[in-house]
Design an enzyme around this catalytic site. Structure first.
Site, PDB file in Angstrom:
ATOM      1  N   SER A   1       0.663  -1.378   0.026  1.00 24.33           N
ATOM      2  CA  SER A   1      -0.093  -0.061  -0.043  1.00 24.33           C
ATOM      3  C   SER A   1       0.771   1.436   0.081  1.00 24.33           C
ATOM      4  O   SER A   1       0.137   2.258   0.510  1.00 24.33           O
ATOM      5  CB  SER A   1      -0.862   0.127   1.097  1.00 24.33           C
ATOM      6  OG  SER A   1      -2.041  -0.932   1.080  1.00 24.33           O
TER       7      SER A   1
ATOM      8  N   GLU B   1       6.593  -4.618  -8.533  1.00 22.72           N
ATOM      9  CA  GLU B   1       5.944  -5.582  -7.632  1.00 22.72           C
ATOM     10  C   GLU B   1       4.690  -6.569  -7.761  1.00 22.72           C
ATOM     11  O   GLU B   1       4.015  -5.949  -8.800  1.00 22.72           O
ATOM     12  CB  GLU B   1       6.056  -5.082  -6.099  1.00 22.72           C
ATOM     13  CG  GLU B   1       4.997  -3.890  -5.821  1.00 22.72           C
ATOM     14  CD  GLU B   1       4.874  -3.457  -4.671  1.00 22.72           C
ATOM     15  OE1 GLU B   1       4.137  -3.998  -3.736  1.00 22.72           O
ATOM     16  OE2 GLU B   1       5.470  -2.200  -4.393  1.00 22.72           O
TER      17      GLU B   1
END
Length: 318
Positions: free
Chosen positions: A158, A278
Site C-alpha cells: 500500500s 512488485e
C-alpha cells in the site's frame, strides 16, 4: 485485441463452498485497508448465498480457527501476517483450503527485494536497486543509481513508508523513516513514464489499467483516499504493446508462483520499455481498488469476482 474471459466465472453452487471464513484485519500496517476489503468481500459472499462469516485476525486467532468448523478460508489480509506465507502455512497445517497463492509464492511476493532477484535472474525487466542499512549505503546508492530514486520498505504494501528522493540528504531521511516500518529497506531507480497495474485471475491476465495521479507517485492517499486518481481502461496502449505487457505479466507471475489471483505493478519508460515493480498476492478490494475495476472490464461484477477467487480455492495448486 480480443480476449475471452468466460472461463473466469464460478460454476460452483454457493452452498457447495461450505462454511467460509473471511480472514481480514490483522495487525499489519495495512489493517484499515484490510478491514474495508474484508467487509466488502464478506457482504458479497453472503449476498450470493455463501455460508460465510468474518474473523478479524487477532491474538486469539489460532484458538478461534481451530474451534470453528471451517471448510475454506478467504484470505483478504494485507501485508505481514496474512500475505507473507505465514497464514498460508498455518492453514496448510490445519488442512483448510484457502484463496490465493501458496506459502512460497506469498513469501516471495511480500519480499520486494527477493522478488526482484528472481525476476532479474530470469531476464524479466525490473529497475536497478540497492539495499540500505546505514548512511554510507545511501551515499553509495546515490552514486551508483543517480537521482531521482524511490525508497521502499522491503516487506510493506500500500506504498506505506515509500518516498521519492532527489538528493543524498533526502535519501538518508527517507531511509530512516522507512526503517521504522521494516528492518530491510531498498532504494530503486525512478522510472519516468506512465504506470500500469495488471490483475490476474485463475491464470488469466485481466485488462491492464493505466494510472494517473497528481501526487508525486501512486501513494497510499492516491490508492485509498483521493478522488482525483485517474484509472483508464482501455489503458491507452496500442494492441501490440498491450499484448506485450500482458505476456510479461503472465511470465512474471509464473516466475513467483502466483495462484488464484494477484496484481502486478509496472512502469513504462520514455522509450516504451516496461519495468516490473512488485506483485501483490492479496490485493485490495475496497471501493478504490484496482482488481474489481479490471474484473468489471472483463465482464465480472464484484460478486462474480469474489466467487471466482473463492472457486480457485477448490482447484488444485499443482
Amino acid at each position: 485485441m480480443t480476449t475471452t474471459y468466460a472461463n473466469l466465472f464460478s460454476t460452483i453452487a454457493p452452498a457447495d463452498f461450505g462454511r467460509v471464513a473471511v480472514l481480514f484485519g490483522g495487525k499489519s500496517a495495512e489493517r484499515e485497508v484490510s478491514l474495508k476489503s474484508g467487509n466488502a468481500v464478506l457482504q458479497a459472499l453472503q449476498s450470493a448465498g455463501v455460508n460465510a462469516f468474518g474473523i478479524d485476525v487477532g491474538d486469539d486467532f489460532v484458538t478461534r480457527i481451530t474451534a470453528e468448523k471451517i471448510d475454506r478460508a478467504f484470505i483478504i489480509l494485507h501485508g505481514r501476517g496474512g500475505e507473507d506465507g505465514s497464514m498460508q502455512g498455518l492453514l496448510e497445517c490445519l488442512g483448510i483450503p484457502y484463496t490465493g497463492s501458496g506459502i512460497l509464492a506469498s513469501a516471495l511476493a511480500m519480499d520486494k527485494l527477493r522478488t526482484k532477484q528472481v525476476w532479474h535472474s530470469l531476464g524479466i525487466p525490473t529497475p536497478r536497486h540497492a539495499v540500505l542499512s546505514n548512511d554510507d549505503d545511501c551515499i553509495s546508492a546515490a552514486k551508483e543509481l543517480s537521482f531521482p530514486l524511490i525508497v521502499k520498505p522491503a516487506h510493506e504494501g500500500s506504498s506505506i513508508g515509500m518516498a521519492k528522493v532527489n538528493n543524498v540528504e533526502e535519501l538518508i531521511a527517507a531511509w530512516k523513516v522507512a526503517s521504522k516500518y521494516d528492518s530491510q529497506v531498498m532504494v530503486e531507480q525512478w522510472i519516468h513514464g506512465p504506470e500500469f497495474t495488471i490483475a490476474t485471475l485463475r491464470n488469466q491476465v485481466l485488462p491492464p489499467i493505466a494510472l494517473g495521479t497528481p501526487h508525486t507517485f501512486y501513494d497510499y492517499d492516491a490508492k485509498y483516499v483521493s478522488d482525483d486518481t485517474q484509472y483508464r481502461i482501455p489503458c491507452g496502449l496500442d494492441s501490440h504493446k498491450e499484448q506485450e505487457l500482458m505476456e510479461l505479466t503472465a511470465k512474471a507471475c509464473e516466475a513467483i508462483g502466483i495462484a488464484g489471483w494477484g496484481r502486478l505493478d509496472v512502469m513504462q519508460d520514455t522509450h516504451g520499455q516496461f519495468w516490473l515493480l512488485e506483485v501483490n498476492t492479496a490485493p485490495g478490494m475496497t471501493d478504490h481498488s484496482l482488481v474489481p475495476m479490471a474484473a468489471k472490464a472483463a465482464g465480472l461484477d464484484f460478486q462474480q469476482l469474489v466467487l471466482s477467487i473463492l472457486a480457485a480455492s477448490v482447484e488444485s495448486r499443482g
